[in-house]
Enzyme design. Structure first.
Site, short mmCIF file in Angstrom:
data_model
loop_
_atom_site.label_atom_id
_atom_site.label_comp_id
_atom_site.label_asym_id
_atom_site.label_seq_id
_atom_site.Cartn_x
_atom_site.Cartn_y
_atom_site.Cartn_z
N GLU A 91 32.15 -81.58 -24.44
CA GLU A 91 33.29 -82.45 -24.93
C GLU A 91 33.32 -83.69 -24.26
O GLU A 91 33.91 -84.49 -24.64
CB GLU A 91 34.64 -81.44 -24.41
N SER A 138 77.80 -31.67 -27.20
CA SER A 138 77.82 -30.64 -25.75
C SER A 138 77.05 -31.30 -24.55
O SER A 138 77.26 -30.71 -23.77
CB SER A 138 77.54 -29.39 -26.04
#
Length: 456
Positions: A72, A335
């Site tokens: 690059e 319950s």
């Protein structure tokens, strides 16, 4: 005079640093949720709708750093942010082609481009060069390289080498080989064209060119080049689903309280998977009763850690509200609330052997008589508390609540972190002990953890 002042102003502005906050890592970071073993549960997109995991420069393989500079910006260490030689070459190539072909951008310029996202115009290019010169006054060369390696696009909405390395190779950027480093370094040049998922041929050809450039620049030896060229690059298949979806969604919903990056949860993914399959197996037997969904939580009593949380049988089942998290949604517990009432009753002097009358009962309330019934539609006479609890009889539970009082029981439930019980006792009535108040599975599991821990 005006021209001279303008020129001086431009010259001075070049040495003014850029705002450091513009280059903070958080815009790159995506939220990555993992289990206790490091298994990725889900990764949420970052600000650019992609994946990114910031990696310190020291934790990136040296071969990847060298390959990136070689392909690059070979004069990266020498130029001040703009490379005059590269700019001159790019202008010559553009003139010969009679079109914009090459920009001669340095790594510094590409960092500026990846941060500010300007349009590709001549004016923007000039501004990019100006900012690149300023960026070199803001960050060191090593910091600029770190910025590039964490911001560059690598295809498939991947930003940075860490996300790309894990997505393509299933390993961190610190562990890539020379061949893999060259492969990754090749991608930002044309991430869409070289997309390895569409076909690796183009990316592999570019990789060979990168390796050749490393050899020609004297960055690697001939034997290293030969080994890297011969090494097959294995692209792993992408993960097509995400695990523990409700857990990941809960983490993501925490918003600003969660720092983007990797968030480790207490979830044990293999256990999570097992719980999900057990749940689906049970639901198959309940389909005839029109039961299509369920939720489950597994807590470690000693620590309170959530080891598994399954919010629904199938997150993607829109017909049966699969995305609704049944672990946090409020439902009547029935319950399952009775043990807390009997615990409180025994704190107030009753014992497991205390007799309660399981007989027809009508209790006056402000909206009429409350008449509890047992699930078997029968009455069993005098029963001990241990039997009433074991058999889940409703009438004895209501009689026990008469002894301790609705207000006292409601306060105890709030102490147990049932945070949604915010009405007054008369709103719930004696049905409170039979589970008529909406609570979440998370609250219920936490309360049962307190029972397991002797009340703590």
């Amino acid at each position: 005079m005006f021209a001279a002042c303008a020129a001086l102003a431009v010259a001075v502005s070049v040495v003014v640093p850029l705002p450091r906050d513009d280059f903070a890592r958080w815009s790159v970071q995506s939220l990555r949720v993992i289990d206790r073993h490091g298994i990725v549960l889900r990764e949420f997109p970052n600000d650019q709708e992609g994946r990114g995991q910031w990696k310190e420069i020291a934790a990136i393989a040296p071969a990847l750093r060298v390959a990136t500079i070689a392909v690059e910006d070979r004069r990266f260490a020498l130029h001040p942010g703009v490379d005059p030689i590269a700019v001159a070459r790019a202008c010559w190539e553009d003139l010969r082609a009679m079109r914009f072909r090459s920009g001669g951008s340095t790594l510094t310029q590409q960092v500026v481009r990846n941060v500010y996202h300007r349009p590709r115009t001549v004016a923007a290019k000039i501004l990019e060069m100006w900012d690149a010169l300023r960026l070199e006054r803001t960050l060191t060369k090593e910091q600029i390289l770190e910025q590039y390696l964490n911001r560059a696009p690598y295809g498939n909405q991947l930003f940075g080498v860490e996300a790309a390395s894990r997505w393509y190779f299933g390993k961190p950027a610190s562990d890539v080989s020379l061949a893999e480093a060259a492969f990754l370094a090749a991608l930002p040049n044309a991430p869409t064209v070289l997309n390895p998922r569409r076909g690796p041929a183009g990316a592999l050809a570019r990789q060979k060119a990168v390796l050749r450039r490393l050899l020609d620049q004297g960055k690697i030896a001939a034997d290293e080049y030969a080994r890297a060229v011969a090494q097959p690059v294995q692209i792993i298949p992408p993960e097509s689903r995400f695990r523990a979806p409700h857990v990941a969604t809960m983490v993501e919903a925490m918003g600003d309280s969660v720092v983007r990056g990797t968030v480790r949860t207490t979830i044990d993914e293999p256990l999570q998977e097992e719980v999900q399959w057990i749940m689906r197996g049970h639901l198959k037997h309940l389909l005839a009763r029109n039961v299509h969904n369920a939720a489950a939580i597994v807590l470690e009593n000693r620590t309170g850690e959530i080891r598994a949380l399954v919010g629904s049988a199938d997150f993607f089942d829109s017909t049966h509200n699969g995305q609704v998290n049944g672990a946090t949604a409020r439902r009547q517990p029935g319950s399952s609330i009775k043990p807390f009432m009997y615990t409180l009753a025994m704190e107030q002097g009753l014992t497991p052997a205390t007799l309660l009358a399981d007989i027809p009962t009508a209790i006056p309330e402000h909206h009429g008589d409350y008449v509890p019934e047992n699930y078997d539609r029968r009455f069993h006479g005098p029963v001990r508390i241990r039997t009433a609890l074991a058999c889940s009889y409703n009438v004895p539970a209501v009689r026990a609540l008469q002894v301790i009082g609705k207000t006292v029981f409601l306060e105890k439930l709030r102490d147990l972190a049932f945070t949604g019980l915010d009405e007054d006792p008369e709103f719930y009535g004696y049905g409170l002990t039979l589970g008529n108040a909406d609570v979440s599975l998370m609250e219920l599991a936490t309360a049962y953890m307190a029972l397991a821990n002797g009340g703590m």
